[in-house]
Design a protein around this motif. Structure first.
Motif, PDB file in Angstrom:
ATOM      1  N   GLU A  19      18.483  -1.378  47.725  1.00  0.00           N
ATOM      2  CA  GLU A  19      17.794  -2.375  48.534  1.00  0.00           C
ATOM      3  C   GLU A  19      17.272  -1.624  49.596  1.00  0.00           C
ATOM      4  N   TYR A  20      17.423  -0.292  49.826  1.00  0.00           N
ATOM      5  CA  TYR A  20      16.886   0.365  50.807  1.00  0.00           C
ATOM      6  C   TYR A  20      15.317   0.778  50.454  1.00  0.00           C
ATOM      7  N   CYS A  21      15.354   1.072  49.083  1.00  0.00           N
ATOM      8  CA  CYS A  21      13.988   1.183  48.240  1.00  0.00           C
ATOM      9  C   CYS A  21      13.318   0.031  48.506  1.00  0.00           C
ATOM     10  N   GLY A  22      13.640  -1.254  48.161  1.00  0.00           N
ATOM     11  CA  GLY A  22      13.009  -2.425  48.312  1.00  0.00           C
ATOM     12  C   GLY A  22      12.710  -2.752  49.693  1.00  0.00           C
ATOM     13  N   LYS A  23      13.594  -2.564  50.676  1.00  0.00           N
ATOM     14  CA  LYS A  23      12.987  -2.717  52.076  1.00  0.00           C
ATOM     15  C   LYS A  23      11.785  -1.776  52.358  1.00  0.00           C
ATOM     16  N   LEU A  24      11.778  -0.493  51.942  1.00  0.00           N
ATOM     17  CA  LEU A  24      10.466   0.494  52.166  1.00  0.00           C
ATOM     18  C   LEU A  24       9.313  -0.362  51.798  1.00  0.00           C
ATOM     19  N   LEU A  25       9.427  -0.772  50.438  1.00  0.00           N
ATOM     20  CA  LEU A  25       8.103  -1.574  50.005  1.00  0.00           C
ATOM     21  C   LEU A  25       8.004  -2.676  50.652  1.00  0.00           C
ATOM     22  N   GLY A 180      16.986   6.214  47.802  1.00  0.00           N
ATOM     23  CA  GLY A 180      16.294   4.963  47.927  1.00  0.00           C
ATOM     24  C   GLY A 180      14.952   5.533  48.233  1.00  0.00           C
ATOM     25  N   LEU A 181      14.600   6.508  49.377  1.00  0.00           N
ATOM     26  CA  LEU A 181      13.503   7.145  49.797  1.00  0.00           C
ATOM     27  C   LEU A 181      12.759   7.707  48.607  1.00  0.00           C
ATOM     28  N   ASP A 182      13.438   8.472  47.844  1.00  0.00           N
ATOM     29  CA  ASP A 182      12.597   9.140  46.731  1.00  0.00           C
ATOM     30  C   ASP A 182      12.134   8.120  45.655  1.00  0.00           C
ATOM     31  N   ALA A 183      12.859   7.112  45.399  1.00  0.00           N
ATOM     32  CA  ALA A 183      12.585   5.968  44.650  1.00  0.00           C
ATOM     33  C   ALA A 183      11.353   5.299  45.154  1.00  0.00           C
ATOM     34  N   ALA A 184      11.233   4.808  46.181  1.00  0.00           N
ATOM     35  CA  ALA A 184      10.031   4.327  46.787  1.00  0.00           C
ATOM     36  C   ALA A 184       8.915   5.081  46.876  1.00  0.00           C
ATOM     37  N   LEU A 185       8.897   6.362  47.081  1.00  0.00           N
ATOM     38  CA  LEU A 185       7.977   7.520  46.963  1.00  0.00           C
ATOM     39  C   LEU A 185       7.438   7.533  45.275  1.00  0.00           C
ATOM     40  N   CYS A 186       8.261   7.404  44.579  1.00  0.00           N
ATOM     41  CA  CYS A 186       8.055   7.519  43.369  1.00  0.00           C
ATOM     42  C   CYS A 186       7.119   6.437  42.659  1.00  0.00           C
ATOM     43  N   ILE A 187       7.513   5.338  43.227  1.00  0.00           N
ATOM     44  CA  ILE A 187       7.084   3.851  42.811  1.00  0.00           C
ATOM     45  C   ILE A 187       5.658   3.741  43.520  1.00  0.00           C
ATOM     46  N   SER A 188       5.500   4.312  44.475  1.00  0.00           N
ATOM     47  CA  SER A 188       4.158   4.454  45.139  1.00  0.00           C
ATOM     48  C   SER A 188       3.027   5.135  44.406  1.00  0.00           C
ATOM     49  N   ALA A 189       3.781   6.364  43.834  1.00  0.00           N
ATOM     50  CA  ALA A 189       3.008   7.306  43.173  1.00  0.00           C
ATOM     51  C   ALA A 189       2.463   6.754  41.796  1.00  0.00           C
ATOM     52  N   SER A 190       3.636   5.933  41.143  1.00  0.00           N
ATOM     53  CA  SER A 190       3.165   5.460  39.884  1.00  0.00           C
ATOM     54  C   SER A 190       2.212   4.307  39.998  1.00  0.00           C
ATOM     55  N   LEU A 191       2.283   3.411  41.055  1.00  0.00           N
ATOM     56  CA  LEU A 191       1.268   2.463  41.315  1.00  0.00           C
ATOM     57  C   LEU A 191      -0.202   2.838  41.545  1.00  0.00           C
ATOM     58  N   TYR A 192      -0.245   3.817  42.146  1.00  0.00           N
ATOM     59  CA  TYR A 192      -1.554   4.730  42.513  1.00  0.00           C
ATOM     60  C   TYR A 192      -1.940   5.060  41.315  1.00  0.00           C
ATOM     61  N   GLU A 193      -1.084   5.873  40.283  1.00  0.00           N
ATOM     62  CA  GLU A 193      -1.580   6.289  38.998  1.00  0.00           C
ATOM     63  C   GLU A 193      -2.011   5.117  38.149  1.00  0.00           C
ATOM     64  N   ARG A 194      -1.437   4.010  38.121  1.00  0.00           N
ATOM     65  CA  ARG A 194      -1.659   2.947  37.367  1.00  0.00           C
ATOM     66  C   ARG A 194      -2.862   2.406  37.440  1.00  0.00           C
ATOM     67  N   GLU A 195      -3.625   2.823  38.718  1.00  0.00           N
ATOM     68  CA  GLU A 195      -4.897   2.089  38.901  1.00  0.00           C
ATOM     69  C   GLU A 195      -5.892   3.101  38.130  1.00  0.00           C
ATOM     70  N   VAL A 196      -5.655   3.949  37.360  1.00  0.00           N
ATOM     71  CA  VAL A 196      -6.427   4.776  36.460  1.00  0.00           C
ATOM     72  C   VAL A 196      -6.093   4.503  35.372  1.00  0.00           C
ATOM     73  N   SER A 197      -4.870   4.699  35.013  1.00  0.00           N
ATOM     74  CA  SER A 197      -4.403   4.632  33.541  1.00  0.00           C
ATOM     75  C   SER A 197      -4.120   3.366  32.870  1.00  0.00           C
ATOM     76  N   GLN A 198      -3.826   2.406  33.941  1.00  0.00           N
ATOM     77  CA  GLN A 198      -3.502   0.951  33.489  1.00  0.00           C
ATOM     78  C   GLN A 198      -2.269   0.726  32.834  1.00  0.00           C
ATOM     79  N   ARG A 199      -1.536   1.816  32.974  1.00  0.00           N
ATOM     80  CA  ARG A 199      -0.071   1.780  32.326  1.00  0.00           C
ATOM     81  C   ARG A 199       0.962   2.033  33.255  1.00  0.00           C
ATOM     82  N   GLY A 200       1.966   1.443  33.096  1.00  0.00           N
ATOM     83  CA  GLY A 200       3.154   1.456  33.989  1.00  0.00           C
ATOM     84  C   GLY A 200       4.095   2.683  33.761  1.00  0.00           C
TER      85      GLY A 200
END
Length: 388
Positions: A19-25, A180-200
């Motif tokens: 829930e904290y991860c979701g809140k950060l996003l 939760g903080l680490d999860a939010a950071l990893c999600i953000s990085a993955s979304l950024y990488e997805r812009e190039v790879s088009q893969r989740g």
């Protein structure tokens, strides 16, 4: 514009970490749909502190803090109808956050092992105590258990007597907040990488590993072979006069490990005679238990006559690491926090107007904002009917 604007998140989490991860996003602009058990909601709704207002499901201050800017949909994903609704939702989101025990995602039809085959662009983040394949006796663990398993228990407090048990660490949910903080950071990085790879991708967050990464140089020295590997708590003791001391109006923490700190203390105390009995560089070369005890005694006697905020400000000007130990009222009254607008007033339909902590960092162009209070249970269930 918010940093996460346009990102759609499905939150399956029922604990503080997810829930904290979701809140950060969500506070950075992501659209977060939180699935809750019909009638009872997330278990965090039953965790205090509680308001005297409202029914049992709407009184939790913790839930109100963790779920700002989210939408609540009442849905039991373990039923056949719930499973169908879940599959439809998955087709419309970018991210899924979960913090149930390993194996739960597979049981509801969201198998991390087949994620790439079924949901190739989805970012799925799972937060568990010990990762996806823990021993049976570690499948379910509380934050306190994980905290001790990470090694941080040896640091609580540093230098405590060997015959005393380790403490639990700061707050009730330090483990979950850090994960939760680490999860939010990893999600953000993955979304950024997805812009190039088009893969989740699938993100596996182990709370125990997150906290182990927070350990200071002692663990690093053990790994590097510069220090004997030991479960002895004295391995984490820096053998200096650092500690928390009582002041006239509370407590202050002081840290000393270098000649500059000793010089700063000398100036702060007005060059007392007792300091001349210590070798000039004793903190580095002759830091004996007897000297540490005597130094702490003199510091304690002097700080007991001082006001914590005033002495901390004076010490820091002299290069001495000394800080006030603040409670909730101190933080609320802090001029620095007021200047940074760290607290935001949030109007909840049941709890009324309350002050919420925001994030401890600022993005000038895409700031985090609380624009909506935590939802009432099932407040947005009608969203299910809007899915094609």
């Amino acid at each position: 514009m918010s940093a996460m604007r346009g990102i759609k998140v499905l939150e399956l989490s029922e604990n503080v970490s997810g829930e904290y991860c979701g809140k950060l996003l969500s506070d950075f602009g992501a659209e977060v749909i939180k699935l809750e058990r019909p009638g009872i909601g997330s278990p965090t709704r039953q965790l205090g502190p509680f308001s005297e207002k409202g029914d049992d499901n709407e009184r939790s201050g913790l839930f109100a803090y963790l779920n700002t800017n989210k939408r609540s949909v009442a849905l039991d994903v373990t039923t056949a109808a719930g499973s169908v609704a879940l599959q439809k939702l998955l087709s419309h989101v970018d991210v899924v956050i979960d913090d149930h025990a390993s194996g739960w995602l597979k049981r509801i039809g969201l198998d991390p092992e087949t994620l790439d085959e079924n949901w190739p662009k989805l970012v799925l983040c799972s937060i568990t105590s010990f990762g996806q394949s823990p021993p049976e006796d570690r499948l379910h663990a509380e934050d306190l258990t994980v905290f001790q398993a990470s090694g941080l228990g040896y640091h609580t407090p540093s230098g405590s007597p060997d015959d005393m048990p380790p403490l639990k660490g700061a707050g009730r949910f330090l483990t979950s907040y850090e994960a939760g903080l680490d999860a939010a950071l990893c999600i953000s990085a993955s979304l950024y990488e997805r812009e190039v790879s088009q893969r989740g991708r699938f993100i596996d967050i182990s709370k125990q590993q997150v906290l182990a990464s927070r350990l200071d140089y002692v663990l690093g020295q053990m790994v590097a072979g510069d220090m004997d590997v030991s479960t002895n708590r004295t391995q984490f003791d820096l053998f200096g006069p650092a500690g928390i001391f009582r002041c006239r109006d509370g407590f202050a923490y002081i840290w000393m490990s270098a000649p500059s700190h000793w010089d700063g203390l000398r100036k702060l105390l007005g060059d007392p005679e007792w300091m001349n009995t210590f070798p000039e560089r004793w903190l580095e070369r002759e830091c004996t238990p007897e000297r540490v005890k005597l130094c702490r005694q003199y510091i304690a006697e002097w700080l007991a006559t001082q006001e914590k905020e005033k002495v901390a400000a004076e010490a820091q000007k002299l290069g001495l690491i000394l800080v006030a130990v603040n409670n909730a009222e101190d933080l609320k009254a802090s001029p620095q926090y007021a200047f940074r607008k760290f607290f935001a007033e949030v109007n909840h339909p049941v709890l009324g107007a309350t002050l919420h902590p925001t994030v401890p960092y600022k993005l000038s162009a895409t700031p985090a904002l609380i624009t909506m209070s935590a939802p009432l249970l099932g407040q947005h269930t009608s969203l299910l009917g809007e899915q094609p």
